[in-house]
Design an enzyme around this catalytic site. Structure first.
Site, PDB file in Angstrom:
ATOM      1  CD  GLU A 135      17.453  34.992  32.157  1.00 58.59           C
ATOM      2  OE1 GLU A 135      17.393  34.127  33.039  1.00 58.59           O
ATOM      3  OE2 GLU A 135      17.624  36.193  32.397  1.00 58.59           O
ATOM      4  NE  ARG A 157      13.404  37.735  38.081  1.00 59.48           N
ATOM      5  CZ  ARG A 157      14.230  37.189  38.954  1.00 59.48           C
ATOM      6  NH1 ARG A 157      15.522  37.501  38.926  1.00 59.48           N
ATOM      7  NH2 ARG A 157      13.774  36.332  39.863  1.00 59.48           N
ATOM      8  CG  HIS A 204      19.408  34.446  35.794  1.00 51.36           C
ATOM      9  ND1 HIS A 204      18.139  34.736  35.361  1.00 51.36           N
ATOM     10  CD2 HIS A 204      19.419  34.758  37.123  1.00 51.36           C
ATOM     11  CE1 HIS A 204      17.409  35.198  36.370  1.00 51.36           C
ATOM     12  NE2 HIS A 204      18.183  35.214  37.450  1.00 51.36           N
TER      13      HIS A 204
END
Length: 321
Positions: A267, A238, A285
């Protein structure tokens, strides 16, 4: 008798949608973007279940308005986008999709590691630009992998799967976890060390931890100063696990050699300086983005909803209801 209603916050593979349609009325957000908070709430107020994405913030405000929802099935292994404690208080079941994405995510971490170490993206751009005129003894010199030390922070399913991929490269494995993992040590001759030792001794460092209060910015300015100048950092976990501004500083000051990132602190925003650096490989991602993996994730999420709405136990519960 009225069929129960399910809302899917973003289109998922058809295999999951079709499973749900066999049992329930299904409504889907067909726009290729995350819903706003208000859109999410207005679409799920009359629903019995929600198949949500890691981009959906599921919190007290959502629970207050979605009084009929019995389950939020997260289409991801991580669930930091969901207030699980609040859901548990209200008797709402939260599920995720563990296990099925370990291979895909470990493969991507390994791809990033190789790409940074061997400067693949730089070399590709150079070649496409017509700059390759002849072989050179000093052109795009990179890092060796064979016999080097791989440091894995987080020895869960994905961390172990990454370690497995290092066997062919005869790498030494160091790992850091909250507690020792005998299985990890037996399978890969891995050695548990504290975080600082791992950072000091590893040539490659790969992060595989969930995002929690404890792991937020676990890699920051202090940690980068401990790393080798030749170290490469890989993050497929993450984004907020790494302090991105500290990463930029470490790369600019050559405290580390390079980085490969699949996730970002804010993000989908990415630090502008990172985009300009040739020793950083950036991907959007896509850790679990293989056809089979995303199909399997869709099946698990759908089966969790089917089970809960039929008063059965879910396959992969996050909380204990």
């Amino acid at each position: 008798m009225n069929r129960k209603k399910v809302y899917i916050t973003r289109k998922i593979p058809d295999i999951g949608i079709n499973l749900l349609k066999q049992h329930f009325e299904v409504e889907i957000n067909m726009e290729d973007r995350p819903l706003t908070k208000e859109e999410l709430i207005s679409n799920i107020e009359d629903k019995d279940a929600v198949l949500c994405q890691l981009t959906d913030l599921i919190d007290k405000e959502v629970y207050d308005r979605a009084k009929n929802v019995k389950i939020f099935a997260n289409y991801a292994v991580g669930f930091n986008n969901i207030d699980v404690d609040e859901a548990t208080k209200r008797g709402i079941i939260i599920t995720n999709t563990p296990g099925v994405l370990s291979d895909a995510t470990a493969d991507l971490a390994w791809t990033l590691l190789l790409s940074v170490a061997r400067r693949i993206v730089e070399a590709d751009k150079y070649t496409r630009a017509g700059k390759f005129k002849c072989w050179s003894p000093t052109l795009f010199l990179g890092q060796d992998l064979v016999g080097k030390t791989l440091g894995i922070i987080g020895a869960g399913r994905i961390g172990k799967t990454l370690a497995k991929r290092s066997i062919g490269f005869e790498m030494k494995i160091l790992y850091h976890n909250r507690k020792r993992d005998e299985e990890m040590e037996k399978m890969f001759n891995a050695k548990w060390v504290d975080k600082d030792t791992l950072l000091k001794e590893s040539d490659f460092i790969s992060l595989h931890v969930p995002l929690t209060k404890e792991t937020y910015h676990m890699i920051g300015e202090r940690e980068f100063k401990l790393m080798k100048e030749t170290a490469i950092l890989i993050n497929t976990a993450r984004g907020p696990v790494v302090d991105e501004k500290a990463l930029v500083k470490a790369l600019k000051e050559k405290e580390i050699w390079g980085a490969g990132l699949d996730v970002y602190e804010k993000e989908p925003e990415v630090e502008e300086d990172l985009k300009k650096m040739d020793n950083v490989v950036l991907v959007p991602h896509i850790g679990s983005a293989t056809i089979n993996t995303r199909d399997n994730m869709a099946k698990i999420a759908a089966k969790n909803i089917i089970a809960v709405l039929n008063n059965e136990k879910p396959l992969t519960p996050v909380n204990d209801i």
